[in-house]
Scaffold this active site. Structure first.
Site, PDB file in Angstrom:
ATOM      1  N   ASP A 203      55.204  65.714 -78.403  1.00  0.00           N
ATOM      2  CA  ASP A 203      54.085  64.791 -79.137  1.00  0.00           C
ATOM      3  C   ASP A 203      52.936  64.778 -78.118  1.00  0.00           C
ATOM      4  O   ASP A 203      53.035  64.763 -76.848  1.00  0.00           O
ATOM      5  CB  ASP A 203      54.598  63.218 -78.957  1.00  0.00           C
ATOM      6  N   GLU A 267      52.793  69.600 -80.795  1.00  0.00           N
ATOM      7  CA  GLU A 267      51.809  68.870 -81.444  1.00  0.00           C
ATOM      8  C   GLU A 267      50.298  69.248 -80.977  1.00  0.00           C
ATOM      9  O   GLU A 267      50.186  68.325 -79.726  1.00  0.00           O
ATOM     10  CB  GLU A 267      52.065  67.501 -81.841  1.00  0.00           C
TER      11      GLU A 267
END
Ligand code: GLC
Ligand code: CA
Length: 532
Positions: A203, A267
């Site tokens: 993330d 990401e």
């Protein structure tokens, strides 16, 4: 069965499961890990090689799992560690590997590290987070803005300092300059790798490191992409620091220490292909795959897509693979964003995602062309978007999977209220589309199967082929060509002698092509080209 001659993540297809919305096994209206196990046969039938599970860790759910309170356990709403182990085993027996979502940029404010850190200025974990004194007038230490809007700093009244939060105030940023933080995450990676997890989706991978001098971000300019202009500043000091790469080289060494099938997927919210490429390191010493948001946010036009794919291909180091995705739990679903809900367009988009060079990531429901659902304001749960917020609510792309046309969509038990409302399952569901050989679901499955059958589609090089306006055509290797007409006009594309392997209009499968391929509006085809 998995083919060990191929590296699964380079040649395979990865499928994102938003666990809370995939399948509810115990009738509480919330999808769970047991529900994923119960639907593995669907994923096996579809032919995917890996599954990325959205966060499964315990969390107060202010950001639906992206505010982690314990990195080594499972959220009680979703199951427990044993069920996760069972999922890894059951998936493995179908040749499917499991990736977890790892959230290293920040924790929940309820994580014991932060609870300790905020207890006093000399707490053991104080330095695990980013603290700074107020300016003379009491205002935040600098101009950094949260990705979710407002200042990125929150004053902690007990200790009189501000802490950094690049997202919600309840998501304090970890201090990645701390060796202890680094050591803690090395151990978290090992903990999961040892349980048989194949890898992680990282993330906010471009965000971990902040500028230790806390310099102000410069203002955005008219040349910046809309994402940056909206925020008013270039986030070059609170995010996007080059020192982050050292962390990933370390993690790559840990992953490679297990076996070559363990992977790190990033990401990466960066819009410059060179900057994206840097996350791949020299091709085999950093991250394996990085999401490409330039494509996600592009208009679905031939010229734009051709340009982005070309510049990405040109920037990546030798041996690196692009990752292609159209939908996820933040950006919405591609059948809505790119395709206005029109299935002819969605078929072209799906065909492109599954036939470009690189690893496609499907989001649950992409295979049946699920569109974003208009969630009434009273039912919205996303604290970040909607209402008066800077961003739209993300709930519309997180609604339950539409397994069947039943009122519960086969997601939960009849009469149970699902955590988010169900979309139009009567017109789009797995059960209905499985019966129909011409459906989007069968197109998706057949394209995935074609990747296994045709080595060109897995590893052949990508080259753009000149085409009429509105048409995007490319070759893969020597013997394969894909052409999609992203326009309202019928076109003819010079191709040579070929056969349609799969068309978005399935009645054309197997059709011989002699020189020119005719395509109707919003139609595409994968072709086997006769060797010349
Ligand atoms: C990532 C996640 C998103 C989350 C944010 C903060 O962008 O995909 O859902 O809100 O990080 O953790
Ligand atoms: Ca449940």
């Amino acid at each position: 069965m998995p083919n060990e001659d191929i590296t699964w993540w380079r040649d395979g297809v990865i499928y994102q499961v938003y666990v809370r919305s995939f399948a509810d096994s115990n009738g509480d209206g919330i999808g769970d890990l047991r529900g994923v196990i119960e639907h593995l046969d669907h994923l096996g039938w579809l032919g995917v090689d890996g599954v990325w599970l959205s966060p499964v860790n315990p969390s107060p759910d202010l950001d639906w799992g992206y505010d982690v309170a314990d990195y080594r356990d499972v959220h009680p709403d979703l199951g427990d560690l044993r069920t996760l182990d069972e999922l890894v085993g059951e998936a493995g027996s179908r040749g499917i590997r499991i990736l977890l979502d790892l959230v290293p940029n920040h924790t929940s404010d309820r994580h014991p590290w932060f609870v300790d850190a905020r207890s006093s200025r000399d707490a053991a974990h104080r330095d695990w987070y980013v603290w700074a004194d107020p300016r003379a007038d009491g205002s935040p230490p600098n101009n950094w803005r949260s990705v979710f809007g407002g200042s990125a700093w929150e004053l902690d009244p007990t200790t009189g300092q501000y802490y950094l939060h690049n997202f919600l105030p309840e998501q304090p940023d970890l201090n990645w300059w701390s060796e202890e933080v680094r050591g803690a995450f090395d151990d978290i990676l090992r903990f999961w790798f040892e349980r048989g997890i194949a890898g992680f989706r990282i993330d906010v991978a471009n965000g971990l490191i902040h500028d230790p001098e806390l310099r102000d971000n410069p203002s955005a300019t008219d040349d910046d992409p809309p994402e940056i202009r909206r925020r008013g500043q270039r986030q070059v000091y609170n995010l996007n620091r080059p020192e982050v790469h050292e962390i990933y080289r370390g993690w790559r060494t840990i992953a490679d220490g297990y076996d070559p099938h363990r992977i790190l997927v990033a990401e990466t919210w960066v819009f410059d292909p060179e900057q994206l490429a840097r996350f791949y390191g020299s091709g085999d010493d950093e991250l394996h795959l990085c999401f490409n948001f330039s494509l996600v946010f592009s208009d679905f036009r031939a010229e734009a897509f051709r340009g982005i794919v070309g510049s990405t291909e040109g920037a990546l180091p030798p041996g690196a693979r692009p990752a292609w995705t159209g939908s996820n739990h933040d950006v919405g679903r591609f059948p809505t964003r790119w395709c206005d809900g029109r299935e002819d367009r969605s078929r072209c988009a799906l065909m492109a995602l599954l036939t470009l060079r690189g690893t496609p990531f499907l989001y649950y429901g992409d295979e049946i062309g699920m569109t974003d659902v208009a969630v009434p304001e009273d039912d919205q749960l996303d604290l970040v978007g909607g209402g008066g917020a800077e961003q739209p609510s993300r709930d519309g792309c997180r609604t339950p999977m539409q397994w069947s046309a039943d009122p519960s969509a086969g997601f939960t038990r009849d009469g149970v209220r699902p955590w988010l409302p169900i979309g139009d399952a009567a017109s789009r569901s797995v059960a209905a589309q499985r019966e129909d050989p011409g459906s989007m679901l069968n197109l998706c499955r057949d394209l995935i199967a074609l990747r296994r059958e045709m080595p060109d589609l897995r590893s052949g090089r990508y080259a753009s082929i000149p085409s009429p306006a509105g048409v995007w055509t490319w070759s893969r290797g020597d013997d394969t060509v894909v052409s999609v007409n992203l326009s309202e006009e019928p076109v003819t594309v010079p191709i040579g002698t070929a056969t349609i392997a799969i068309g978005t209009r399935r009645e054309r499968d197997g059709e011989p092509v002699g020189g020119e391929l005719s395509l109707g509006p919003w139609e595409g085809a994968v072709l086997r080209v006769a060797p010349s």
